[in-house]
Scaffold this active site. Structure first.
Site, mmCIF file in Angstrom:
data_model
loop_
_atom_site.group_PDB
_atom_site.id
_atom_site.type_symbol
_atom_site.label_atom_id
_atom_site.label_comp_id
_atom_site.label_asym_id
_atom_site.label_seq_id
_atom_site.Cartn_x
_atom_site.Cartn_y
_atom_site.Cartn_z
ATOM 1 N N CYS A 71 -22.840 2.677 -25.465
ATOM 2 C CA CYS A 71 -23.516 1.455 -24.985
ATOM 3 C C CYS A 71 -23.723 1.407 -23.473
ATOM 4 O O CYS A 71 -24.847 1.160 -23.034
ATOM 5 C CB CYS A 71 -22.786 0.204 -25.439
ATOM 6 S SG CYS A 71 -21.854 0.366 -26.945
ATOM 7 N N ARG A 90 -12.625 9.745 -28.573
ATOM 8 C CA ARG A 90 -11.672 8.641 -28.623
ATOM 9 C C ARG A 90 -10.306 9.215 -28.937
ATOM 10 O O ARG A 90 -10.168 10.031 -29.848
ATOM 11 C CB ARG A 90 -12.056 7.642 -29.732
ATOM 12 C CG ARG A 90 -13.341 6.924 -29.435
ATOM 13 C CD ARG A 90 -13.684 5.973 -30.543
ATOM 14 N NE ARG A 90 -15.038 5.463 -30.324
ATOM 15 C CZ ARG A 90 -15.688 4.681 -31.173
ATOM 16 N NH1 ARG A 90 -15.108 4.321 -32.313
ATOM 17 N NH2 ARG A 90 -16.902 4.262 -30.914
ATOM 18 N N GLN A 107 -21.974 10.070 -32.789
ATOM 19 C CA GLN A 107 -22.365 8.786 -33.352
ATOM 20 C C GLN A 107 -23.876 8.755 -33.474
ATOM 21 O O GLN A 107 -24.577 9.081 -32.523
ATOM 22 C CB GLN A 107 -21.932 7.677 -32.391
ATOM 23 C CG GLN A 107 -20.868 6.795 -32.951
ATOM 24 C CD GLN A 107 -20.564 5.633 -32.034
ATOM 25 O OE1 GLN A 107 -20.933 5.623 -30.863
ATOM 26 N NE2 GLN A 107 -19.880 4.661 -32.576
ATOM 27 N N ASP A 156 -26.106 6.571 -33.088
ATOM 28 C CA ASP A 156 -26.147 5.237 -32.499
ATOM 29 C C ASP A 156 -27.573 4.775 -32.242
ATOM 30 O O ASP A 156 -28.496 5.586 -32.159
ATOM 31 C CB ASP A 156 -25.408 5.320 -31.146
ATOM 32 C CG ASP A 156 -24.660 4.050 -30.834
ATOM 33 O OD1 ASP A 156 -24.893 3.047 -31.519
ATOM 34 O OD2 ASP A 156 -23.852 4.066 -29.891
ATOM 35 N N HIS A 166 -29.393 1.199 -29.974
ATOM 36 C CA HIS A 166 -29.326 -0.149 -29.423
ATOM 37 C C HIS A 166 -30.713 -0.746 -29.490
ATOM 38 O O HIS A 166 -31.682 -0.095 -29.115
ATOM 39 C CB HIS A 166 -28.801 -0.097 -27.986
ATOM 40 C CG HIS A 166 -27.378 0.367 -27.916
ATOM 41 N ND1 HIS A 166 -26.998 1.546 -27.355
ATOM 42 C CD2 HIS A 166 -26.251 -0.196 -28.415
ATOM 43 C CE1 HIS A 166 -25.687 1.695 -27.487
ATOM 44 N NE2 HIS A 166 -25.205 0.657 -28.133
ATOM 45 N N LYS A 190 -20.524 -8.967 -37.158
ATOM 46 C CA LYS A 190 -21.127 -7.715 -37.624
ATOM 47 C C LYS A 190 -21.204 -7.647 -39.140
ATOM 48 O O LYS A 190 -20.454 -8.321 -39.846
ATOM 49 C CB LYS A 190 -20.346 -6.517 -37.090
ATOM 50 C CG LYS A 190 -18.883 -6.538 -37.492
ATOM 51 C CD LYS A 190 -18.162 -5.280 -37.016
ATOM 52 C CE LYS A 190 -16.707 -5.332 -37.459
ATOM 53 N NZ LYS A 190 -16.065 -4.052 -37.570
ATOM 54 N N HIS A 239 -26.093 -3.398 -31.833
ATOM 55 C CA HIS A 239 -25.538 -2.037 -31.861
ATOM 56 C C HIS A 239 -25.521 -1.662 -33.330
ATOM 57 O O HIS A 239 -25.090 -2.461 -34.150
ATOM 58 C CB HIS A 239 -24.088 -1.975 -31.391
ATOM 59 C CG HIS A 239 -23.795 -2.628 -30.088
ATOM 60 N ND1 HIS A 239 -23.511 -1.905 -28.960
ATOM 61 C CD2 HIS A 239 -23.699 -3.927 -29.739
ATOM 62 C CE1 HIS A 239 -23.248 -2.751 -27.967
ATOM 63 N NE2 HIS A 239 -23.355 -3.978 -28.415
HETATM 64 ZN ZN ZN Z 1 -23.298 0.061 -28.655
#
Ligand code: ZN
Length: 541
Positions: free
Chosen positions: A238, A267, A285, A287, A289, A368, A414
């Site tokens: 992000c 992580r 990920q 991902d 946005h 979420k 997200h």
């Molecule tokens: Zn994010």
């Protein structure tokens, strides 16, 4: 628990499998005795008295920690009395002795606290009928066979090495699988109006302070020092995405802006928690946005859910949706939370989907939707998530110029669909038992000549298929054809082409499938066209 129960016991004897069997026998005897199970309640002092009298210090501690207004109940069967909120069956005779089984025993700290005593935790399961117990045990056995760590080695997909605990290595076949998955991901996202970016893996401390990660997430982050400045390896994509957004001015006409990123994140996980591809310290990920105006929220959520539907059905995975609401520790106003939760609810309800509510389990910045996928073994995996966020745009002071010419703050989503690509590969490796649909299979066709004379035609067949984009390998070894077929089957190659003199003469191929099917001889063109169609449509077979 999901498939049974456990009970923690403080005992000097170590519970070996032999002892568990004896306990099981005793349980069967108790079932046969058909003892009534009786509930009774006691005032706090008497409850404590009873447990102290029975030398049950753990129960005493539990009672002492119960809130004042809680009713303290016990259950009694024969000579055994236990503190329990219930409910229970009314008689031990209700349990079929042959449908219960003690599974195993592990260590477990009292109340999950590593500074307290380690107790022994016995896991067990029980069903209505013996056949149901057997079906459950069969499923466990099948899962063991499909364990991706085992399949990962056998099929040459991935491996681990103690040089990097939690950092999986991808082998050539696994890399083909991963790249095919990513190609598919890119194709779908392009169709749904996404652009793609890539942001740096290492970014400086100042940025992580601005995003809040340095304060709230530092224990899970790997850090380093460059030119005497603190840096962190990104645990999420992000903040980098925010920097890209704020690097240029935006108008309401640019929105919604759907920005995808296949970001490699690190992580820190405790070494004891690492597990194959399912729990790792480094993963990709998938991902994205989405930056949007408040009015666009509902349509954008629907657009994401539509994309999820398409992707999951491609793998034959069904799902259940869970809506996680405001946690105690949150930022933003209650009104904002309730408004965003309402929009999530409306979006999925209008799409005709049902959901359950997971009270208070939202991210600290917003509510979420979590998508729990069910695999062919009936297990569920949380993969996709859609998170609504009004907070990060605030922290990064993101803006767009509205229709009124004034500056406004965008809202963002997200979202990940596969979650972690590595973990998703673990999930589908088990789901398909390594027999991936043809479009995903690392090797799609294996060509095997029977004689030296048929070698030229075999090579030609392989060349022609490869030119059409098929992943094909030749097996020219001097081995018996039966041996080659068995080996290709164990490697889960979808199609085997057996080439003998007859086929070489006729320009045909004899087709066998990994499931053992014999499709007989067909013209090469015909086989190729069918195969390409199967791959193009990503058929599940
Ligand atoms: Zn994010």
């Amino acid at each position: 628990i999901e498939n049974g129960f456990y009970y923690d016991i403080d005992c000097d004897v170590t519970f070996t499998p032999e002892i568990l069997e004896k306990i099981e026998e005793e349980m069967r005897r108790i079932c046969k005795e058909k003892l009534p199970i009786e509930r009774f309640e006691l005032p706090r002092e008497e409850a404590l008295e009873l447990m102290r009298g029975k030398d049950e210090p753990y129960k005493v501690e539990l009672i002492e920690d119960l809130p004042e207004d809680v009713t303290i109940s016990f259950y009694r069967q024969g000579e055994f009395t236990d503190l329990c909120a219930g409910p229970h069956l009314d008689s031990t005779g209700r349990i079929k002795g042959n449908a219960l089984k003690l599974m195993n025993c592990t260590g477990a700290y009292w109340r999950g606290d590593s500074s307290r005593k380690m107790l022994q935790r016995i896991y067990g399961t029980c069903f209505m009928k013996k056949e149901e117990l057997q079906a459950y045990l069969d499923r466990l056995e099948e899962a063991k066979k499909r364990d991706p760590r085992k399949l990962g080695r056998e099929l040459g997909l991935f491996m681990t090495n103690e040089a990097g605990p939690g950092f999986p290595f991808f082998l050539p076949n696994g890399m083909t699988l991963k790249n095919t998955l990513i190609d598919y991901w890119r194709e779908v996202h392009k169709r749904y109006g996404y652009v793609e970016i890539s942001t740096p893996i290492i970014l400086n401390r100042e940025l992580w302070e601005r995003s809040g990660h340095w304060d709230h997430y530092k224990d899970n982050m790997y850090t380093t020092v460059i030119d005497e400045q603190d840096y962190a390896i990104k645990p999420m994509n992000c903040p980098g995405g925010m920097l890209v957004y704020e690097s240029e001015p935006h108008s309401y006409r640019d929105l919604p802006l759907r920005v995808g990123e296949l970001g490699i994140v690190h992580r820190h996980e405790l070494s004891g928690a690492l597990h194959g591809l399912f729990r790792v310290r480094c993963f990709t990920q998938d991902d994205a946005h989405i930056f949007m105006t408040p009015e666009q929220m509902k349509d954008e959520i629907k657009n994401v859910v539509k994309l999820f539907d398409e992707v999951y059905s491609t793998f034959g995975l069904s799902y259940e949706i869970e809506l996680s609401t405001m946690p105690e520790d949150h930022i933003g106003t209650v009104e904002q939370w309730e408004h965003n939760q309402e929009i999530l609810k409306e979006a999925i309800t209008e799409m005709g989907k049902s959901f359950t509510i997971n009270e208070g389990d939202g991210a600290f910045y917003g509510p979420k939707l979590d998508f729990h996928l069910a695999d062919s073994l009936g297990r569920t995996w949380q993969c996709g998530t859609i998170q609504l966020d009004s907070q990060l745009p605030e922290r990064f002071e993101l803006e767009y110029v509205g229709e009124d010419g004034a500056k406004h703050r965008p809202i963002m989503i997200h979202r990940v669909v596969l979650g972690s690509i590595e973990r998703f590969i673990g999930v589908i490796t088990e789901h398909f038992g390594g027999a991936f649909p043809t479009w995903l299979a690392p090797v799609q066709v294996k060509v095997m000549p029977i004689t030296d004379r048929s070698r030229d035609w075999a090579q030609k067949v392989a060349d022609e298929l490869a030119a059409a984009g098929v992943r094909v390998e030749c097996d020219f070894r001097n081995e018996k054809i039966g041996y080659k077929i068995r080996e290709a089957q164990s490697k889960k190659v979808p199609y085997m082409l057996i080439i003998g003199d007859k086929e070489a003469e006729a320009g045909s191929v004899s087709v066998r499938t990994r499931a053992g099917g014999d499709m007989g001889a067909v013209a090469l063109d015909e086989f190729r066209d069918q195969l390409l169609e199967e791959i193009r449509t990503r058929s599940l077979g």
